[in-house]
Write an enzyme that holds these catalytic residues in place. Structure first.
Site, PDB file in Angstrom:
ATOM      1  N   ASP A   9       0.861  -1.186   0.000  1.00 53.83           N
ATOM      2  CA  ASP A   9       0.000   0.000   0.000  1.00 53.83           C
ATOM      3  C   ASP A   9       0.892   1.230   0.000  1.00 53.83           C
ATOM      4  O   ASP A   9       2.094   1.153   0.275  1.00 53.83           O
ATOM      5  CB  ASP A   9      -0.913   0.003   1.235  1.00 53.83           C
ATOM      6  CG  ASP A   9      -1.825   1.237   1.279  1.00 53.83           C
ATOM      7  OD1 ASP A   9      -2.312   1.646   0.211  1.00 53.83           O
ATOM      8  OD2 ASP A   9      -2.033   1.786   2.373  1.00 53.83           O
ATOM      9  N   SER A  10       0.271   2.369  -0.266  1.00 49.38           N
ATOM     10  CA  SER A  10       0.997   3.634  -0.261  1.00 49.38           C
ATOM     11  C   SER A  10       1.151   4.139   1.174  1.00 49.38           C
ATOM     12  O   SER A  10       0.944   5.325   1.447  1.00 49.38           O
ATOM     13  CB  SER A  10       0.219   4.675  -1.067  1.00 49.38           C
ATOM     14  OG  SER A  10      -1.030   4.930  -0.432  1.00 49.38           O
ATOM     15  N   TYR A  41      -0.871   7.969  -2.987  1.00 46.47           N
ATOM     16  CA  TYR A  41      -0.944   7.658  -4.418  1.00 46.47           C
ATOM     17  C   TYR A  41      -2.092   8.422  -5.093  1.00 46.47           C
ATOM     18  O   TYR A  41      -2.075   8.637  -6.295  1.00 46.47           O
ATOM     19  CB  TYR A  41      -1.189   6.155  -4.627  1.00 46.47           C
ATOM     20  CG  TYR A  41       0.018   5.258  -4.448  1.00 46.47           C
ATOM     21  CD1 TYR A  41       1.240   5.738  -3.981  1.00 46.47           C
ATOM     22  CD2 TYR A  41      -0.066   3.910  -4.745  1.00 46.47           C
ATOM     23  CE1 TYR A  41       2.322   4.899  -3.820  1.00 46.47           C
ATOM     24  CE2 TYR A  41       1.016   3.053  -4.590  1.00 46.47           C
ATOM     25  CZ  TYR A  41       2.210   3.549  -4.121  1.00 46.47           C
ATOM     26  OH  TYR A  41       3.291   2.715  -3.958  1.00 46.47           O
ATOM     27  N   GLY A  42      -3.097   8.768  -4.304  1.00 41.11           N
ATOM     28  CA  GLY A  42      -4.318   9.346  -4.863  1.00 41.11           C
ATOM     29  C   GLY A  42      -4.139  10.655  -5.613  1.00 41.11           C
ATOM     30  O   GLY A  42      -4.994  11.035  -6.411  1.00 41.11           O
ATOM     31  N   CYS A  72      -4.533  -1.129  -1.797  1.00 38.86           N
ATOM     32  CA  CYS A  72      -4.652   0.310  -2.065  1.00 38.86           C
ATOM     33  C   CYS A  72      -5.691   0.469  -3.173  1.00 38.86           C
ATOM     34  O   CYS A  72      -5.536  -0.111  -4.248  1.00 38.86           O
ATOM     35  CB  CYS A  72      -3.296   0.851  -2.520  1.00 38.86           C
ATOM     36  SG  CYS A  72      -3.332   2.551  -3.109  1.00 38.86           S
ATOM     37  N   ASN A  73      -6.753   1.209  -2.886  1.00 41.25           N
ATOM     38  CA  ASN A  73      -7.799   1.397  -3.887  1.00 41.25           C
ATOM     39  C   ASN A  73      -7.270   2.086  -5.140  1.00 41.25           C
ATOM     40  O   ASN A  73      -7.606   1.707  -6.266  1.00 41.25           O
ATOM     41  CB  ASN A  73      -8.938   2.245  -3.300  1.00 41.25           C
ATOM     42  CG  ASN A  73      -9.657   1.547  -2.168  1.00 41.25           C
ATOM     43  OD1 ASN A  73      -9.141   1.471  -1.058  1.00 41.25           O
ATOM     44  ND2 ASN A  73     -10.833   1.031  -2.432  1.00 41.25           N
ATOM     45  N   THR A  74      -6.431   3.096  -4.959  1.00 38.89           N
ATOM     46  CA  THR A  74      -5.919   3.856  -6.105  1.00 38.89           C
ATOM     47  C   THR A  74      -5.034   2.982  -6.985  1.00 38.89           C
ATOM     48  O   THR A  74      -5.139   3.019  -8.217  1.00 38.89           O
ATOM     49  CB  THR A  74      -5.129   5.096  -5.622  1.00 38.89           C
ATOM     50  OG1 THR A  74      -5.999   5.899  -4.814  1.00 38.89           O
ATOM     51  CG2 THR A  74      -4.626   5.918  -6.781  1.00 38.89           C
ATOM     52  N   CYS A 182     -10.811   3.981   0.463  1.00 38.38           N
ATOM     53  CA  CYS A 182      -9.364   4.061   0.694  1.00 38.38           C
ATOM     54  C   CYS A 182      -9.062   3.223   1.925  1.00 38.38           C
ATOM     55  O   CYS A 182      -9.778   3.324   2.929  1.00 38.38           O
ATOM     56  CB  CYS A 182      -8.944   5.514   0.914  1.00 38.38           C
ATOM     57  SG  CYS A 182      -7.217   5.721   1.413  1.00 38.38           S
ATOM     58  N   THR A 183      -8.018   2.408   1.862  1.00 42.16           N
ATOM     59  CA  THR A 183      -7.728   1.502   2.981  1.00 42.16           C
ATOM     60  C   THR A 183      -7.229   2.236   4.224  1.00 42.16           C
ATOM     61  O   THR A 183      -7.199   1.647   5.308  1.00 42.16           O
ATOM     62  CB  THR A 183      -6.708   0.417   2.577  1.00 42.16           C
ATOM     63  OG1 THR A 183      -5.525   1.040   2.055  1.00 42.16           O
ATOM     64  CG2 THR A 183      -7.295  -0.525   1.533  1.00 42.16           C
ATOM     65  N   HIS A 184      -6.862   3.504   4.087  1.00 37.86           N
ATOM     66  CA  HIS A 184      -6.518   4.297   5.272  1.00 37.86           C
ATOM     67  C   HIS A 184      -7.763   4.642   6.101  1.00 37.86           C
ATOM     68  O   HIS A 184      -7.683   4.807   7.318  1.00 37.86           O
ATOM     69  CB  HIS A 184      -5.840   5.618   4.866  1.00 37.86           C
ATOM     70  CG  HIS A 184      -4.408   5.501   4.461  1.00 37.86           C
ATOM     71  ND1 HIS A 184      -4.012   4.926   3.285  1.00 37.86           N
ATOM     72  CD2 HIS A 184      -3.263   5.916   5.081  1.00 37.86           C
ATOM     73  CE1 HIS A 184      -2.685   4.990   3.184  1.00 37.86           C
ATOM     74  NE2 HIS A 184      -2.210   5.577   4.267  1.00 37.86           N
TER      75      HIS A 184
END
Length: 259
Positions: A9-10, A41-42, A72-74, A182-184
């Protein structure tokens, strides 16, 4: 097959996915890469996101990973098609959970909180068209939220005020489901529950991703045969203290890795 599952992930957000995978597959070894140096990353271009995703993938393959979770969704929405075509291991991606939200909404109004990179991607738009016919999808870029979480400020007044400004229009529009794109963002759950009316369902992809990971490992005959708790390693290419704080209940250390 006793090779690790790779996850990238970012930054620290994908640990929300890692925790679900750990619960579902406790005997699997895992390697987690936090590309915090390049977060978020977004806000990056599709070309940049692809290059970063390739770099992370190749590092995990060099560590003999048998499957890679793009946590990471992006990165999923911008790079997973390329990754699947060009690398031989299975990939599990993450995209906003539009489908379950569309099935559950009673007001026919669904909010999506995500990064610019996810909301502007063709995969996000095709998913929305496919699953949200007749549903009003209210999109909101969570600008600045990833940076605050990466700084360990996920439960501060500053973050609450920013989140309130993003959620207020959705509340006024009478959404009854909020999709976390977003995974955050699962790390904002205490604030989300504080700000949103009680009837609004918060939907994220973590448990579904863990289920899919297990299913693909079974399908590909890649499940470990070990009955010992799996080992896990965490790597970050930035200051390790924040990532350490998000996994401290596992009594593990985070190693710095220059990648």
């Amino acid at each position: 097959m006793h090779r690790p599952i790779g996850i990238f992930d970012s930054g620290i957000g994908g640990t929300s996915i890692w925790k679900e995978i750990r619960k579902k597959l406790p005997f699997e070894d895992t390697i987690y890469l936090a590309d915090s140096k390049n977060a978020p990353y977004g806000t990056r271009s599709e070309v940049e996101i692809l290059e970063l995703s390739k770099k992370n993938t190749e590092l995990l393959l060099a560590k003999d990973c048998k499957l890679i979770v793009v946590a990471c969704n992006t990165a999923t929405t911008n790079a997973i098609s390329y990754l699947r075509k060009n690398y031989s291991v299975p990939f599990i991606g993450i995209e906003p959970a539009i489908k379950p939200a569309a099935l559950q909404t009673k007001t026919k109004k669904v909010g999506v909180l995500a990064t610019k990179g996810t909301l502007s991607s063709s995969l996000f738009h095709s998913t929305s068209r496919l699953h949200a016919e007749g549903i009003e999808v209210i999109e909101q870029e969570g600008k600045g939220l990833v940076e605050l979480i990466e700084e360990g400020k996920e439960n501060t007044g500053e973050t609450e005020a920013l989140l309130q400004s993003y959620l207020e229009p959705m509340i006024l529009a009478q959404v009854d489901c909020l999709v976390l794109g977003c995974t955050h963002y699962p790390y904002l759950m205490p604030l989300l529950k504080k700000i949103l009316p009680e009837h609004v369902q918060i939907i994220d992809s973590g448990e579904a991703v863990a289920r899919q990971t297990k299913a693909i490992l079974e399908q590909e005959n890649l499940l470990t045969t070990s009955t010992k708790k799996g080992e896990f390693k965490f790597y970050s290419n930035a200051e390790v203290k924040v990532l350490q704080s998000f996994v401290q209940e596992y009594w593990t250390s985070v190693d710095y890795l220059d990648f």
